[in-house]
Motif scaffolding. Structure first.
Motif, mmCIF file in Angstrom:
data_model
loop_
_atom_site.group_PDB
_atom_site.id
_atom_site.type_symbol
_atom_site.label_atom_id
_atom_site.label_comp_id
_atom_site.label_asym_id
_atom_site.label_seq_id
_atom_site.Cartn_x
_atom_site.Cartn_y
_atom_site.Cartn_z
ATOM 1 N N PHE A 6 5.145 -22.701 -6.299
ATOM 2 C CA PHE A 6 5.994 -22.200 -7.382
ATOM 3 C C PHE A 6 7.121 -23.194 -7.604
ATOM 4 N N PRO A 7 7.364 -23.572 -8.861
ATOM 5 C CA PRO A 7 8.375 -24.604 -9.117
ATOM 6 C C PRO A 7 9.793 -24.085 -8.911
ATOM 7 N N PRO A 8 10.702 -24.987 -8.559
ATOM 8 C CA PRO A 8 12.108 -24.596 -8.551
ATOM 9 C C PRO A 8 12.571 -24.424 -10.002
ATOM 10 N N PRO A 9 13.583 -23.596 -10.231
ATOM 11 C CA PRO A 9 14.095 -23.462 -11.595
ATOM 12 C C PRO A 9 14.795 -24.752 -12.024
ATOM 13 N N LEU A 10 14.966 -24.915 -13.309
ATOM 14 C CA LEU A 10 15.545 -26.128 -13.870
ATOM 15 C C LEU A 10 16.920 -26.444 -13.288
ATOM 16 N N ASN A 11 17.717 -25.415 -12.982
ATOM 17 C CA ASN A 11 19.060 -25.691 -12.449
ATOM 18 C C ASN A 11 19.028 -26.258 -11.032
ATOM 19 N N ARG A 12 17.852 -26.261 -10.387
ATOM 20 C CA ARG A 12 17.697 -26.911 -9.077
ATOM 21 C C ARG A 12 16.716 -28.072 -9.142
ATOM 22 N N ALA A 13 16.228 -28.386 -10.313
ATOM 23 C CA ALA A 13 15.195 -29.409 -10.453
ATOM 24 C C ALA A 13 15.756 -30.831 -10.397
ATOM 25 N N TYR A 14 16.998 -31.003 -10.790
ATOM 26 C CA TYR A 14 17.599 -32.332 -10.851
ATOM 27 C C TYR A 14 18.920 -32.364 -10.100
ATOM 28 N N VAL A 15 19.260 -33.531 -9.594
ATOM 29 C CA VAL A 15 20.558 -33.765 -8.961
ATOM 30 C C VAL A 15 21.149 -35.037 -9.572
ATOM 31 N N SER A 16 22.451 -35.145 -9.535
ATOM 32 C CA SER A 16 23.122 -36.349 -10.030
ATOM 33 C C SER A 16 23.364 -37.306 -8.871
ATOM 34 N N VAL A 17 22.951 -38.541 -9.064
ATOM 35 C CA VAL A 17 23.176 -39.598 -8.086
ATOM 36 C C VAL A 17 23.743 -40.792 -8.842
ATOM 37 N N GLN A 18 24.962 -41.140 -8.526
ATOM 38 C CA GLN A 18 25.645 -42.257 -9.177
ATOM 39 C C GLN A 18 25.579 -42.135 -10.697
ATOM 40 N N GLY A 19 25.821 -40.921 -11.190
ATOM 41 C CA GLY A 19 25.866 -40.690 -12.632
ATOM 42 C C GLY A 19 24.514 -40.548 -13.310
ATOM 43 N N ARG A 20 23.435 -40.639 -12.556
ATOM 44 C CA ARG A 20 22.086 -40.493 -13.125
ATOM 45 C C ARG A 20 21.460 -39.221 -12.612
#
Length: 133
Positions: A6-20
Motif C-alpha cells: 500500500f502506498p504512502p500518502p502524498l504528504n509522506r511521499a516526498y522529502v526536501s533535501v537541500q531545497g529539492r
C-alpha cells in the motif's frame, strides 16, 4: 493485478533535501517492492499487454483496500487522491508506458479489516475529443 503493498500518502511521499523534493525512503521502498513484485508475478501478462497496446491511451482503475472507517463508522480523514501518483509511477515503470497515456483514472476506496492492498486494472481507451469551434 493485485499489489500486496500500500502506498504512502502524498504528504509522506516526498522529502526536501537541500531545497529539492525527492522521494522519501518509504516511497522508494514501496516503488521498488511494487515494481519487483508486479514485474515478476505478472511478467507474461505484462509482455502480452504491452505488445498489443503500446502507443494507445488508457483508463487506469485503482481499487484501494484499507481501513477507511473508524470504529464509530465514520470515514477516516484520508484523501483518496493522495495515493494515486505513486501507483501511476509504478505502473508506468512496470509496463514501460508513460503515465501521460492515462486519459482516465478511476479510484475506489474499499473498506476492509484485512491487510491493505491495491487492485490495478488497465484498459485501452480512446482520448475523448471535444470538437467545439
Amino acid at each position: 493485478m493485485i499489489l500486496p503493498y500500500f502506498p504512502p500518502p502524498l504528504n509522506r511521499a516526498y522529502v526536501s533535501v537541500q531545497g529539492r523534493k525527492i522521494l522519501s525512503r518509504e516511497s522508494r521502498t514501496f516503488k521498488s517492492q511494487s515494481i519487483g513484485y508486479l514485474s515478476t508475478t505478472y511478467l507474461e501478462d505484462i509482455s502480452q499487454f504491452v505488445s498489443e497496446h503500446k502507443g494507445k491511451t488508457f483508463t487506469l482503475v485503482i481499487r484501494l483496500y484499507s481501513r477507511w472507517k473508524a470504529a464509530n463508522g465514520n470515514l477516516i480523514k484520508r484523501d483518496i487522491s493522495n495515493y494515486v501518483k505513486l501507483i501511476e509511477d509504478v505502473i508506468a515503470e512496470v509496463l514501460g508506458i508513460d503515465d501521460k497515456y492515462n486519459v482516465r483514472v478511476v479510484v475506489d476506496k474499499i473498506h476492509t479489516l484485512e491487510s491493505e492492498y491495491v487492485e490495478i486494472y488497465y484498459y485501452p481507451q480512446e482520448l475523448q475529443i471535444c470538437d467545439k469551434t
